[in-house]
Design an enzyme around this catalytic site. Structure first.
Site, mmCIF file in Angstrom:
data_model
loop_
_atom_site.group_PDB
_atom_site.id
_atom_site.type_symbol
_atom_site.label_atom_id
_atom_site.label_comp_id
_atom_site.label_asym_id
_atom_site.label_seq_id
_atom_site.Cartn_x
_atom_site.Cartn_y
_atom_site.Cartn_z
ATOM 1 N N PRO A 16 3.554 5.826 2.867
ATOM 2 C CA PRO A 16 5.011 6.750 3.422
ATOM 3 C C PRO A 16 4.801 7.314 1.603
ATOM 4 O O PRO A 16 4.139 7.172 0.958
ATOM 5 C CB PRO A 16 6.101 5.656 3.381
ATOM 6 C CG PRO A 16 5.422 4.979 2.359
ATOM 7 C CD PRO A 16 4.180 4.603 3.078
ATOM 8 N N ALA A 18 7.004 10.939 0.300
ATOM 9 C CA ALA A 18 7.807 11.216 -0.044
ATOM 10 C C ALA A 18 8.222 13.343 -0.397
ATOM 11 O O ALA A 18 6.475 13.774 -0.836
ATOM 12 C CB ALA A 18 9.299 10.721 -1.020
ATOM 13 N N CYS A 100 8.960 2.593 -4.716
ATOM 14 C CA CYS A 100 8.949 3.957 -5.688
ATOM 15 C C CYS A 100 9.417 3.631 -6.579
ATOM 16 O O CYS A 100 10.068 3.040 -7.604
ATOM 17 C CB CYS A 100 10.004 4.585 -4.136
ATOM 18 S SG CYS A 100 9.789 6.366 -4.740
ATOM 19 N N LYS A 139 7.156 -3.107 1.818
ATOM 20 C CA LYS A 139 5.655 -1.866 1.110
ATOM 21 C C LYS A 139 6.552 -2.337 -0.791
ATOM 22 O O LYS A 139 7.753 -2.071 -1.005
ATOM 23 C CB LYS A 139 5.920 -0.500 0.838
ATOM 24 C CG LYS A 139 4.945 -0.004 -0.019
ATOM 25 C CD LYS A 139 4.332 1.220 0.560
ATOM 26 C CE LYS A 139 3.545 2.029 -0.271
ATOM 27 N NZ LYS A 139 3.796 2.729 -1.312
ATOM 28 N N ASN A 200 -3.468 -0.983 -0.646
ATOM 29 C CA ASN A 200 -2.531 0.328 -1.073
ATOM 30 C C ASN A 200 -3.351 0.713 -2.787
ATOM 31 O O ASN A 200 -3.187 -0.341 -3.456
ATOM 32 C CB ASN A 200 -1.559 0.575 -0.110
ATOM 33 C CG ASN A 200 -0.986 2.170 -1.532
ATOM 34 O OD1 ASN A 200 0.056 1.726 -2.106
ATOM 35 N ND2 ASN A 200 -1.948 2.999 -0.357
ATOM 36 N N GLY A 201 -3.753 1.777 -3.037
ATOM 37 C CA GLY A 201 -4.078 2.145 -4.083
ATOM 38 C C GLY A 201 -5.693 2.430 -4.331
ATOM 39 O O GLY A 201 -6.301 1.344 -4.635
ATOM 40 N N ASP A 202 -5.710 4.140 -4.396
ATOM 41 C CA ASP A 202 -6.708 4.448 -4.996
ATOM 42 C C ASP A 202 -8.006 4.393 -3.697
ATOM 43 O O ASP A 202 -9.194 4.873 -4.171
ATOM 44 C CB ASP A 202 -7.380 3.959 -6.174
ATOM 45 C CG ASP A 202 -6.263 4.224 -7.615
ATOM 46 O OD1 ASP A 202 -5.849 5.232 -7.234
ATOM 47 O OD2 ASP A 202 -6.842 3.706 -7.886
ATOM 48 N N ARG A 225 -2.655 9.295 -1.150
ATOM 49 C CA ARG A 225 -3.515 10.654 -1.775
ATOM 50 C C ARG A 225 -3.834 11.025 -1.466
ATOM 51 O O ARG A 225 -4.425 12.258 -1.399
ATOM 52 C CB ARG A 225 -3.138 11.005 -3.052
ATOM 53 C CG ARG A 225 -1.505 10.652 -4.341
ATOM 54 C CD ARG A 225 -1.581 10.392 -5.523
ATOM 55 N NE ARG A 225 -2.058 8.741 -5.347
ATOM 56 C CZ ARG A 225 -2.852 8.627 -6.044
ATOM 57 N NH1 ARG A 225 -2.463 9.058 -8.003
ATOM 58 N NH2 ARG A 225 -3.069 6.721 -6.657
HETATM 59 C C1 LIG Z 1 3.526 12.497 -3.506
HETATM 60 C C2 LIG Z 1 4.469 10.777 -3.044
HETATM 61 C C3 LIG Z 1 5.510 10.038 -2.779
HETATM 62 C C4 LIG Z 1 4.962 9.327 -2.314
HETATM 63 N N1 LIG Z 1 6.279 9.116 -1.715
HETATM 64 C C5 LIG Z 1 6.454 7.453 -1.789
HETATM 65 C C6 LIG Z 1 7.677 6.778 -0.750
HETATM 66 O O1 LIG Z 1 8.865 7.272 -0.237
HETATM 67 N N2 LIG Z 1 7.669 5.583 -0.365
HETATM 68 C C7 LIG Z 1 6.828 4.813 -0.564
HETATM 69 O O2 LIG Z 1 6.922 3.820 -0.582
HETATM 70 N N3 LIG Z 1 5.900 5.303 -1.277
HETATM 71 C C8 LIG Z 1 6.097 6.131 -1.835
HETATM 72 N N4 LIG Z 1 4.576 6.856 -2.782
HETATM 73 C C9 LIG Z 1 3.546 5.774 -2.702
HETATM 74 C C10 LIG Z 1 2.497 5.799 -1.772
HETATM 75 O O3 LIG Z 1 3.266 5.292 -0.461
HETATM 76 C C11 LIG Z 1 1.113 4.962 -2.365
HETATM 77 O O4 LIG Z 1 1.578 4.319 -2.126
HETATM 78 C C12 LIG Z 1 0.551 5.419 -3.218
HETATM 79 O O5 LIG Z 1 0.647 6.947 -3.792
HETATM 80 C C13 LIG Z 1 -0.692 4.698 -3.837
HETATM 81 O O6 LIG Z 1 -1.593 4.592 -3.053
HETATM 82 P P1 LIG Z 1 -2.988 5.794 -2.736
HETATM 83 O O7 LIG Z 1 -3.462 6.154 -3.855
HETATM 84 O O8 LIG Z 1 -3.506 6.073 -1.792
HETATM 85 O O9 LIG Z 1 -2.216 7.242 -2.972
HETATM 86 C C14 LIG Z 1 4.477 8.383 -2.749
HETATM 87 C C15 LIG Z 1 3.203 8.485 -3.486
HETATM 88 C C16 LIG Z 1 2.633 10.480 -3.467
HETATM 89 C C17 LIG Z 1 1.386 10.840 -4.071
#
Ligand SMILES: Cc1cc2nc3c(=O)[nH]c(=O)nc-3n(C[C@H](O)[C@H](O)[C@H](O)COP(=O)(O)O)c2cc1C
Length: 329
Positions: A16, A18, A100, A139, A200-202, A225
């Site tokens: 997710p 935002a 978040c 989460k 999750n993460g990277d 991302r």
């Molecule tokens: C632009 C943006 C908005 C995000 N908004 C939320 C959100 O609304 N709820 C949530 O649980 N995590 C949010 N996250 C965190 C992501 O869900 C995820 O945990 C985080 O980006 C790490 O994963 P990744 O490395 O694959 O990006 C957000 C991340 C980004 C980059």
């Protein structure tokens, strides 16, 4: 993987985000094989729901099942009511955000700030699980900071509260997005609980997804991302995890068509003014991902003031990109 009554088509899911995971982007990622795609977070404060932004976040028309709505809040009763209201509006899974890191959210003891109060976490989870007859997922981050990494405790509370699946971002709140995600805590969590866990993460390549799954023992991965400007990543990760032969790379003409269809869906969903603005973000990512020299295209696409002008620039630049490859062949 099964979450409640839903058998997921894939264990690779969209995180997710935002401002990113609106209905058009969720549908796009699901079309490339994301097993789930939660909505952007919705506040549990129903007084704030009467805005076009909130209404759009609760709109799931045409979305494949199961439709997941993410809620953010700190009051068990308010979250329970918000969950009930969203189920009435079509949510089939409720996801709770305790990950978040944003000040705006944490300042009100929401998001990852909740991890500092395990008793409150237990009350929230119990309240929401009892309020709805759909699966509730959670989460989290691994803790508030590196001295208070209580992700395992929180995961046990979640499992005991009837949470149907857990997604864990391998950073603490204090880490924000700095440094590299760590997967040891996710591995420890998976060893302790018997509910499905998403790491999750990277995770940004099919190979990384495989490595993280092998290291953590997690049931699935959640990608955030790395989907920006690349919603097709889910196809590649699914293929790699299934040890199938590499999926054929998309042709440039196919990618162009996907981008133009994505633009169209944004314009229809948001309307003229907001549509241009939201599309800029995605176009910027597509340019960075795909073009060798993105500057000129970015300038045109991000500077356009109407959907018609923006769409025309997109046709022009991505058409040129398709022709470039054809000329080189
Ligand atoms: C632009 C943006 C908005 C995000 N908004 C939320 C959100 O609304 N709820 C949530 O649980 N995590 C949010 N996250 C965190 C992501 O869900 C995820 O945990 C985080 O980006 C790490 O994963 P990744 O490395 O694959 O990006 C957000 C991340 C980004 C980059």
């Amino acid at each position: 993987m099964r979450i409640g009554p839903y058998l997921l088509p894939s264990t690779v899911v969209l995180a997710p985000m935002a401002g990113v995971t609106d209905r058009p982007f969720r549908i796009l990622c699901r079309s490339f094989g994301a097993g789930l795609a939660a909505s952007e977070m919705i506040t549990s404060d129903t007084r704030l729901w009467n805005t076009s932004k909130s209404r759009r976040r609760m709109d799931h028309e045409g979305e494949p099942e199961p439709r997941v709505v993410q809620l953010a809040g700190a009051d068990p009763q308010a979250l329970a009511e918000a969950a009930r209201a969203n189920v009435a509006l079509g949510a089939q899974i409720i996801d709770l955000n305790m990950g978040c890191p944003a000040k705006k959210v944490c300042g009100k003891l929401c998001g990852s700030a909740l991890l500092t109060d395990e008793a409150l976490v237990a009350r929230i989870l119990e309240s929401v699980v009892n309020a709805v007859d759909v699966p509730v997922t959670l989460k989290i981050r691994t803790g508030w900071d590196r001295t208070r990494r209580n992700g395992v405790n929180i995961a046990c509370i979640a499992a005991n509260s009837g949470i149907a699946a857990l997604a864990v971002h391998g950073r603490t709140r204090a880490d924000f997005y700095a440094g590299a995600a760590e997967y040891e805590t996710i591995r420890d969590i998976k060893a302790q609980v018997h509910i499905p866990v998403f790491a999750n993460g990277d995770i940004d390549t099919p190979q990384k997804a495989r490595e993280v799954l092998d290291f953590t023992g997690a049931d699935g991965v959640m990608i955030g991302r790395a989907s920006h400007g690349a919603p097709w990543i889910f196809r590649a990760v699914n293929a790699h995890l299934a040890a199938r032969n590499a999926t054929p790379t998309l042709l440039r003409a196919e990618v162009r068509d996907i981008i133009l269809a994505h633009l169209d869906s944004l314009y229809v969903f948001y309307g003229e003014e907001t549509g241009v603005r939201i599309a800029r973000k995605h176009l910027g990512w597509y340019c960075e991902q795909l073009l060798d020299r993105p500057a000129q295209a970015r300038g045109d696409l991000l500077g356009a003031q109407s959907t018609a002008a923006q769409f025309a620039h997109a046709v022009q630049h991505f058409e040129a990109w398709v022709s470039e490859a054809a000329a080189a062949a």
